[in-house]
Structures are given as structure tokens and as C-alpha cells.
Design a protein around this motif. Structure first.
Motif, PDB file in Angstrom:
ATOM      1  N   LYS A 167       0.829  -1.208   0.000  1.00  0.00           N
ATOM      2  CA  LYS A 167       0.000   0.000   0.000  1.00  0.00           C
ATOM      3  C   LYS A 167       0.868   1.264   0.000  1.00  0.00           C
ATOM      4  N   MET A 181      -0.938   4.181  -9.013  1.00  0.00           N
ATOM      5  CA  MET A 181      -1.570   5.349  -8.403  1.00  0.00           C
ATOM      6  C   MET A 181      -1.265   6.610  -9.221  1.00  0.00           C
ATOM      7  N   MET A 202      -8.871   0.602  -6.944  1.00  0.00           N
ATOM      8  CA  MET A 202      -9.149  -0.077  -5.684  1.00  0.00           C
ATOM      9  C   MET A 202      -9.299  -1.581  -5.910  1.00  0.00           C
ATOM     10  N   TYR A 205      -5.916  -3.151  -6.379  1.00  0.00           N
ATOM     11  CA  TYR A 205      -5.186  -3.293  -5.109  1.00  0.00           C
ATOM     12  C   TYR A 205      -5.807  -4.390  -4.236  1.00  0.00           C
ATOM     13  N   LEU A 206      -7.136  -4.456  -4.232  1.00  0.00           N
ATOM     14  CA  LEU A 206      -7.791  -5.474  -3.405  1.00  0.00           C
ATOM     15  C   LEU A 206      -7.445  -6.875  -3.888  1.00  0.00           C
ATOM     16  N   THR A 209      -3.974  -7.593  -2.630  1.00  0.00           N
ATOM     17  CA  THR A 209      -4.008  -7.872  -1.193  1.00  0.00           C
ATOM     18  C   THR A 209      -4.559  -9.269  -0.923  1.00  0.00           C
TER      19      THR A 209
ATOM     20  N   ILE C  56     -12.448  -5.281   4.647  1.00  0.00           N
ATOM     21  CA  ILE C  56     -11.646  -5.777   3.517  1.00  0.00           C
ATOM     22  C   ILE C  56     -11.219  -4.609   2.625  1.00  0.00           C
ATOM     23  N   ILE C  57     -12.174  -3.733   2.308  1.00  0.00           N
ATOM     24  CA  ILE C  57     -11.857  -2.636   1.390  1.00  0.00           C
ATOM     25  C   ILE C  57     -10.854  -1.654   2.008  1.00  0.00           C
ATOM     26  N   PHE C  58     -11.100  -1.262   3.244  1.00  0.00           N
ATOM     27  CA  PHE C  58     -10.262  -0.193   3.785  1.00  0.00           C
ATOM     28  C   PHE C  58      -8.919  -0.674   4.305  1.00  0.00           C
ATOM     29  N   ARG C  59      -8.811  -1.988   4.581  1.00  0.00           N
ATOM     30  CA  ARG C  59      -7.498  -2.499   4.968  1.00  0.00           C
ATOM     31  C   ARG C  59      -6.695  -2.913   3.747  1.00  0.00           C
ATOM     32  N   GLY C  60      -7.350  -3.046   2.607  1.00  0.00           N
ATOM     33  CA  GLY C  60      -6.658  -3.579   1.436  1.00  0.00           C
ATOM     34  C   GLY C  60      -6.271  -2.554   0.390  1.00  0.00           C
ATOM     35  N   THR C  61      -6.660  -1.281   0.591  1.00  0.00           N
ATOM     36  CA  THR C  61      -6.285  -0.269  -0.407  1.00  0.00           C
ATOM     37  C   THR C  61      -5.412   0.795   0.240  1.00  0.00           C
ATOM     38  N   PRO C  62      -4.539   1.400  -0.544  1.00  0.00           N
ATOM     39  CA  PRO C  62      -3.640   2.430   0.002  1.00  0.00           C
ATOM     40  C   PRO C  62      -4.439   3.600   0.575  1.00  0.00           C
ATOM     41  N   GLU C  63      -3.954   4.147   1.675  1.00  0.00           N
ATOM     42  CA  GLU C  63      -4.631   5.273   2.329  1.00  0.00           C
ATOM     43  C   GLU C  63      -4.786   6.450   1.376  1.00  0.00           C
ATOM     44  N   LEU C  65      -5.156   6.482  -1.730  1.00  0.00           N
ATOM     45  CA  LEU C  65      -6.225   6.249  -2.702  1.00  0.00           C
ATOM     46  C   LEU C  65      -7.585   6.551  -2.067  1.00  0.00           C
ATOM     47  N   VAL C  66      -7.785   6.083  -0.845  1.00  0.00           N
ATOM     48  CA  VAL C  66      -9.036   6.366  -0.139  1.00  0.00           C
ATOM     49  C   VAL C  66      -9.217   7.879  -0.013  1.00  0.00           C
TER      50      VAL C  66
END
Ligand code: ATP
Ligand code: MG
Lengths: 229, 252, 231
Positions: A167, A181, A202, A205-206, A209, C56-63, C65-66
Motif C-alpha cells: 500500500k 496510483m 481499488m 489493489y484489493l 491484497t 476488507i476494502i479499507f485495509r486492502g487499499t492504500p490510504e 487512494l481512499v
């Protein structure tokens, strides 16, 4: 505003052009960071103050500051320092890619060394004593008893850190690199469709992961088959 | 038999040994000698220092003053090769401490391979012989977690024997076991005793002490309170503290 | 060091913004963490699914990007909504403070979800039963037995979440929040001394991290003080 589903799909190939750079940053700094972490961990457990004190300070600094700040000090700040521009480090620091690798490596090394230390400390003391009672030397005990067990104990936490590192690679988009990115940000500025583009990114990336977690879970299960506490 | 040689040789001697954990005085002026082939059982209440005492003998704990001599080597900081002494002394722990990442036979082969540089085949052959001796050769290629407690402890005994030690230390080898498994471990230990192994055994198995021990040592609060033959110890204890302890333990 | 002259007060105000973002996102993190863990522990399959999707979504994508998704996404959404009423509006500027605080609150909240869930499940049911057996009411059992036990379990990871929050605030400069990173950028443009300026930011963050770490250690000591006796 109209949400364009087809854009989610159609932007994926474009974004994947940055995948190579993302993976390079991830793997190279992952491996270098692991080596650094092993060195730091050994210094930490050495019991000699002139080894563990520097390691502790290093870990404290790199875990206590944002990786973005570390990246900016390296990318924007270091070239300003005369002797760095004249040293061999300049080969690495001249390119944003080198700066990215350096920042990611230094950062993950600090975190992973603590994970490894946790693994080593988690090995029951009695096993080392059993090795000692058999006449194994300190080094032999560390290599043949502590290490294999510590590795197994550290895998779950380590896998989390590997994902964190993945990440973090996205931050290199702030120093002009066109990883996934970076490409996404360019497309968004051109199409002005942040939802679609960022959501497809997203998804990518998911998937990475998810794959990483699965791979580590499998690895852990294979390694730890017989170690039921 | 040559009568001149019947005088037993001392293999372990402790003189005025003191051990502190910080402020806490865990061993107080301990004196103990063990002759070759002697079987000693140590008993005493929890916290009396039994484990500490036998762990000092292979230097898993370091004593603070006094002398400990094992097989002619004095244990000090200067001992160049404490590992060499440890090879002469096998140890069996209360909770087995088998290496969970190695198979049973690998547990037995590890030390000979690393320390003695024994060839693989030879180490395995020797390991299998020892597993037969503790009556579980068929478990050789399993992992410790797949064995019962009694089996694990017998493996641990075999592992301690794999370096051909002259002395064996046992720290409550049966107290972590379910009652039905205690005997299989005690039988293996009795076999060892019959073969003439020098043994120091911390245990509360009084039946074992009666039938196997030459000497019973009773400890309390870091001191050796009483030391005697099993008959005298059980039938005619001298000290008040021993009598109280025996009453408690035999009433179970 | 003299290049910092004239910039001290900018760094001070920048630091104040860091603290503000931290406090807002801390509240949000606790909120999202509690909601998430409650949903995961609930009997409703739908709530569980939603909470799982969230983590799952918020732990798996770069901050980052969020953060960008939040910032640009909400800007464009709000502009569209505003256009319904007044087509002449070209673009609604979103406050980076709120977009940033919500984004990092959501991200770290997804980690807190697991922490709170683990702490809830980690309390020894024997202790709860023992309290019941003594005739202590459900409510009092919750307050005097469960909460302190959960607190002890959750505190160390909670401390790490706070450290994540404070460090993530640095990202918000990317969307133009005028916190310390932003100040350093401006100062660099003015003085041509990036090394000193970003080092200054590092020192500020290290101080914040130290304060958080020390306070958590203090709380931990306080929370565990009865447990040390007899070890
Ligand atoms: N590493 C240590 N640090 C501090 N104190 C210790 C340590 N090891 C043992 N002690 C203390 O020393 C005393 C003797 O311990 P020891 O383990 O030798 O007792 P024991 O007779 O074997 O008891 P048990 O029957 O419970 O095994 C105990 O009071 C114990 O608390
Ligand atoms: Mg003991």
C-alpha cells in the motif's frame, strides 16, 4: 454527474501499465527491507548496548514519523546536501525510483525487525534450554531451534506488513513516479471521473491484497502443520 | 572383582552452593555428592528450590557462590566449554520441550549431527535404537504434537540419551502427565536405573523413590533438610519438616 | 537552522491543524471501530457482510487512494447535486480538513474494528460467569468486569491505531490541507532549503508519536497495576 460503469473496466488496462513499477518497488524494497530488518533484529537482541541502542533509535525514528515525510526528506531534502551529491549514494538518489526504494526499504525494515523480534521472543524458553542441555552452542540453538520456530510465529504479522508495504508504494506517485496510483491520478485529471478510475484502481489493489493473504495463509499452514500449541 | 576399585567415584559434587534470584535466596549452602551409578531422588514442597538445584548442575542456572564439580570439570565462568559438560549430562524436563518443528527421530538426531558431526545414517540408526529402548520405534517419523504426553516424555528421555550422557537429570518428568501415562515413563526410568545410569530425579512418585533410589533428599526453603536411604527416609524421618511433608504427600 | 527563521509560527499553526485532524479522526475511528465490531458480532448476516466488506476494502487499499477518492469523489458529487438547483455553479470546493479526517478515520477505523472485536471475544467467559454466580447484575458485570478486561486487551493495539492516525495526517497535504507538510513545501519554495524544512516536519511528528506512546504506556501501567502482584 453520470457514473460510467464501462469506464471502470476500460481503465483497468491503462492502470495495469503501472503494475510493473508497483511490483518492482514492492519486491525490491521488500527484500532489501527484510535484510535490513534481520540485521536490526540481531542488533536488538545482541545484548550489547553499542549494537542495540543504535537499532532502537533507528526503529524509534522510522516508526515514529510518516513514511511520506521520510520519502520527501530523501527525495527533496537529501539532494540539497553537498556530500551526498558527491557520494556513491547519488546514483540511487538522482532518480525518483531510487528514492522510492530507499524510503520504502528503510521504513519497512524498522517495522519488520520488531515483528521478527516478536517471533524470536515468542519461542518458548524451554526449547532453547533443551538445546543447551544437549550441548548445542548458542549459535546452533539460534539457527536450528529458535529461527525455524520464530519464522513460523512471525508469518501472520509479517504478511500484514508486506501488505502495508504494497500500500505504501502508492505514495511514490507524489514524487512524479507513474506507478498505478500515479497513472490513476493522471487519468482522473484528464477524464474528471474520479469514482470510476479510483474504484477500478481499488479493485486492482484489493486483488493483490487478497492474493498475498491467500499465499501467506497457505505458506503458514504448510510450515506450521505440526505445531499445534 | 577388584576390591580396591569398589570405592565409588564421585561424579557430581556441590560444596556450599548459594543461588540468588535478585534478593531471593533460592539455594542456601547446598552440599551434595553423587557417586557414579548412584540414584538420587529429590523431593520437597513447591518452590523449595529443587528445579533450581538440578538446573545448576548443567548450568542452565548459574550459582552465585560455592563450587559445583561435574565429571571433573568445575562449573565457573571460566569453563571454556560448558557445552562439553552439558553433553555429559542429559536432562529431561517437566513439559518435555521436544522441538515441535522436527520429527521424533530428528529430535534425537539433532545434537549428534550438530555436535558430534555424526553421519546421517549412523545418527538415525542410533536414534532408532534409543526409540526401541523407550518402546516407541513406530512413532519415529511423526511430529511431537501427534504423540500422547507419555510418549512425548519417553521421546524426551531418548533424546537426552542420544549424546550418551554419563549422568541423567530429571525435573518432575511425570507431573505434567495424565495418571495412566505415568507408569510407562517410570518404567523407562527404572530400566535406565537398572542399567547403572547415574540419575538425579526430582519427583514426588514415592513408589519410584522406594524401589529405585539409593538416596532420598528432602529440600525445603532452599535447604537440604534431610538425606537418607529410602527405608530410613520413609519409615523413620528425622526432621519435623520431613514428617509433615511425608504426611501430606502420602495422605493422597 | 537560520533558514527556519520566520517559519516557526507557520509550523506551529500547521501542527495545530495536525492535532485538530487527529482529534476529529480519533473520534471517527472509535465510532467506526465500535460500529464495525458491533456489526461483526451481531446476529444479522447482512450487518456482518457489510462490516466484512468495510474492513476488507479499507485495509486492502492504500490510504492515499481512499483519501483522493473521498476528496475528488465528494467534490464531484456535491457539485452535481448543487447543479440541480443552480446550473451556474462550476465546482464546489470540498474542505480538505473534513474529507481528510473522514478518510483516515474510516481507514484506521477498519483496523480498530478488528481490535474491538478481538477484545470483546478475548474476555474470559469464566470471569463473566463468576460474576453472575456471585449475583452481580448484568449491567454491573459489564461495567466492572467486561469493560476493564476489554480495555486491557485493546489498549496496546489501540495505541498503534493512534500512531497510524497521527502519521496518516501527513497525507492530507496531498489534497491541500495546510498542515506541516504543506508548510514545509511553501517554506522550501521560499528558502530553497527542503532538507531542513522536511526534517522539521519529521521532528514534529516524532514528538507527537512520542507523546502518544508515552501516554499509552502510562495508561497501560495504570490498567495493569493489579496484575503485576505475584506475577
Ligand atoms: N528465574 C527466576 N527468577 C526469579 N525467581 C525464581 C526463578 N526461578 C525460580 N525462582 C524462585 O526460586 C524458588 C525455587 O524455585 P524452583 O523452581 O527451584 O522450585 P521447585 O522446588 O522446583 O518448585 P516446584 O515443585 O513448584 O517445581 C521459587 O520461589 C521460585 O519462585
Ligand atoms: Mg520445579
Amino acid at each position: 454527474m453520470n457514473f460510467d460503469f464501462s469506464l471502470i473496466i476500460s481503465s483497468i488496462p491503462q492502470l495495469l501499465e503501472g503494475l510493473g513499477l508497483t511490483l518492482q518497488l514492492w519486491f525490491i524494497s521488500g527484500i532489501l527491507g527484510l535484510l535490513l530488518a534481520i540485521a536490526l533484529m540481531l542488533m536488538r537482541i545482541s545484548g550489547k548496548w553499542f549494537l542495540y541502542a543504535p537499532a532502537m533509535i533507528y526503529i524509534y525514528i522510522f516508526r515514529g514519523t510518516p513514511i511520506l515525510v521520510q520519502l520527501f526528506i530523501i527525495y527533496h531534502g537529501l539532494p540539497q546536501v553537498e556530500f551526498i551529491r558527491e557520494s556513491f549514494l547519488w546514483v540511487v538518489l538522482r532518480e525518483p525510483f531510487g528514492c522510492g526504494i530507499l524510503a520504502l526499504t528503510l521504513n519497512t525494515g524498522a517495522y519488520v525487525s520488531e515483528i521478527l523480534r516478536g517471533g524470536v521472543n515468542g519461542v518458548p524458553k524451554g526449547l532453547g534450554e533443551a538445546g543447551a542441555a544437549l550441548g548445542l552452542s548458542k549459535v546452533q540453538r539460534f539457527i536450528y531451534i529458535t529461527t525455524p520456530l520464530a519464522v513460523r510465529l512471525a508469518i501472520p504479522a509479517y504478511s500484514n506488513d508486506v501488505i502495508s508495504l504494497m500500500k505504501s508504494t502508492a505514495l511514490v506517485s507524489t514524487i512524479t513516479l507513474l506507478d498505478m496510483m500515479g497513472i490513476a491520478r493522471i487519468i482522473v485529471s484528464e477524464t474528471y471521473a474520479p469514482y470510476e478510475i479510483f474504484i477500478s484502481l481499488m479493485i486492482i489493489y484489493l486483488v493483490i491484497t487478497w492474493g498475498t493473504q491467500k499465499a501467506f495463509a497457505l505458506f503458514e499452514r504448510r510450515m506450521s502443520r505440526h505445531i499445534i500449541q | 572383582m577388584n576390591l580396591a576399585n569398589t570405592e565409588p567415584r564421585t561424579v557430581i559434587s556441590l560444596q556450599n552452593v548459594d543461588k540468588y534470584f535478585g534478593e531471593f535466596h533460592a539455594l542456601k549452602k547446598i552440599n551434595l555428592t553423587v557417586a557414579k551409578g548412584e540414584r538420587i531422588v529429590i523431593c520437597g514442597p513447591s518452590g523449595s528450590g529443587k528445579s533450581t538445584l538440578i538446573r545448576c548442575i548443567n548450568r542452565l542456572e548459574q550459582h552465585n557462590s560455592g563450587n559445583i564439580i561435574v565429571d571433573g570439570h568445575e562449573l565457573t565462568d571460566q569453563v571454556k566449554d560448558i557445552d562439553a559438560v552439558r553433553r555429559e549430562v542429559g536432562m529431561v524436563f517437566q513439559n518435555f520441550n521436544l522441538f515441535p518443528h522436527l520429527t521424533i527421530v530428528e529430535n534425537l538426531m539433532l545434537a549428534p549431527r550438530l555436535v558430534r558431526k555424526t553421519a546421517r545414517d549412523e545418527a538415525r540408526k542410533h536414534a532408532m535404537k534409543l526409540l526401541e529402548r523407550v518402546r516407541i520405534p513406530e512413532q519415529a517419523d511423526k511430529y511431537p504434537s501427534q504423540l500422547s504426553g507419555g510418549q512425548q516424555q519417553r521421546v524426551a528421555i531418548a533424546r537426552a540419551l542420544c549424546m550418551n550422557p554419563a549422568i541423567m537429570l530429571f525435573d518432575e518428568p511425570t507431573s505434567a502427565l495424565d495418571p495412566e501415562m505415568i507408569n510407562e515413563v517410570l518404567e523407562v526410568m527404572t530400566d535406565l536405573a537398572k542399567e547403572g545410569m547415574t540419575m538425579i530425579c526430582v519427583t514426588h512418585e514415592m513408589g519410584f523413590a522406594r524401589s529405585v533410589a539409593d538416596t532420598v533428599v528432602f529440600m525445603d526453603a532452599g535447604e537440604i533438610v534431610e538425606r537418607n536411604t529410602p527405608e530410613e527416609f520413609f519409615n523413620n524421618p528425622q526432621q519435623q519438616r520431613t514428617q509433615t511433608f511425608l504426611k501430606q504427600i502420602l495422605s493422597h | 537552522m537560520e533558514s527556519l527563521t520566520g517559519w516557526w509560527d507557520d509550523f506551529f499553526w500547521g501542527s495545530l491543524i495536525v492535532v485538530e485532524v487527529f482529534l476529529v479522526s480519533l473520534v471517527l475511528m472509535v465510532l467506526f471501530g465500535l460500529l464495525g465490531s458491533a456489526a461483526k458480532l451481531s446476529n444479522s448476516k447482512i450487518l456482518q457482510k457489510i462490516a466484512n466488506g468495510y474492513t476488507i476494502i479499507f485495509r486492502g487499499t492504500p490510504e492515499i487512494l481512499v483519501l483522493l477518492l473521498f476528496y475528488f469523489g465528494s467534490a464531484i458529487t456535491l457539485t452535481a447535486i448543487a447543479n440541480i438547483f443552480d446550473p451556474s455553479i462550476k465546482f464546489i470546493d470540498i474542505n480538505p480538513f473534513w474529507a481528510g479526517s473522514i478518510a483516515i478515520g474510516l481507514v484506521v477505523g477498519s483496523y480498530a474494528t478488528e481490535t474491538f472485536r478481538g477484545a470483546f471475544l478475548g474476555v474470559d467467559p469464566g470471569q463473566i460467569e463468576a460474576a453472575r454466580a456471585l449475583g452481580i447484575s448484568n449491567f454491573k458485570t459489564f461495567v466492572y468486569i467486561r469493560i476493564p478486561a476489554m480495555w486491557r486487551l485493546a489498549l496496546p493495539p489501540f495505541g498503534n491505531h493512534m500512531l497510524s492516525l497521527i502519521k496518516d495526517t501527513a497525507l492530507i497535504s496531498v489534497i491541500g490541507l495546510q498542515e506541516t507538510m504543506f508548510v514545509a513545501e511553501q517554506a522550501t519554495a521560499n528558502t530553497g532549503e527542503p532538507f531542513v524544512m522536511y526534517l522539521m516536519v519529521g521532528v514534529i511528528y516524532l514528538s507527537f508519536s512520542t507523546i502518544i506512546t508515552l501516554s499509552v504506556m502510562g495508561f497501560e501501567k495504570y490498567g495493569n497495576k493489579h496484575l503485576e502482584v505475584g506475577k
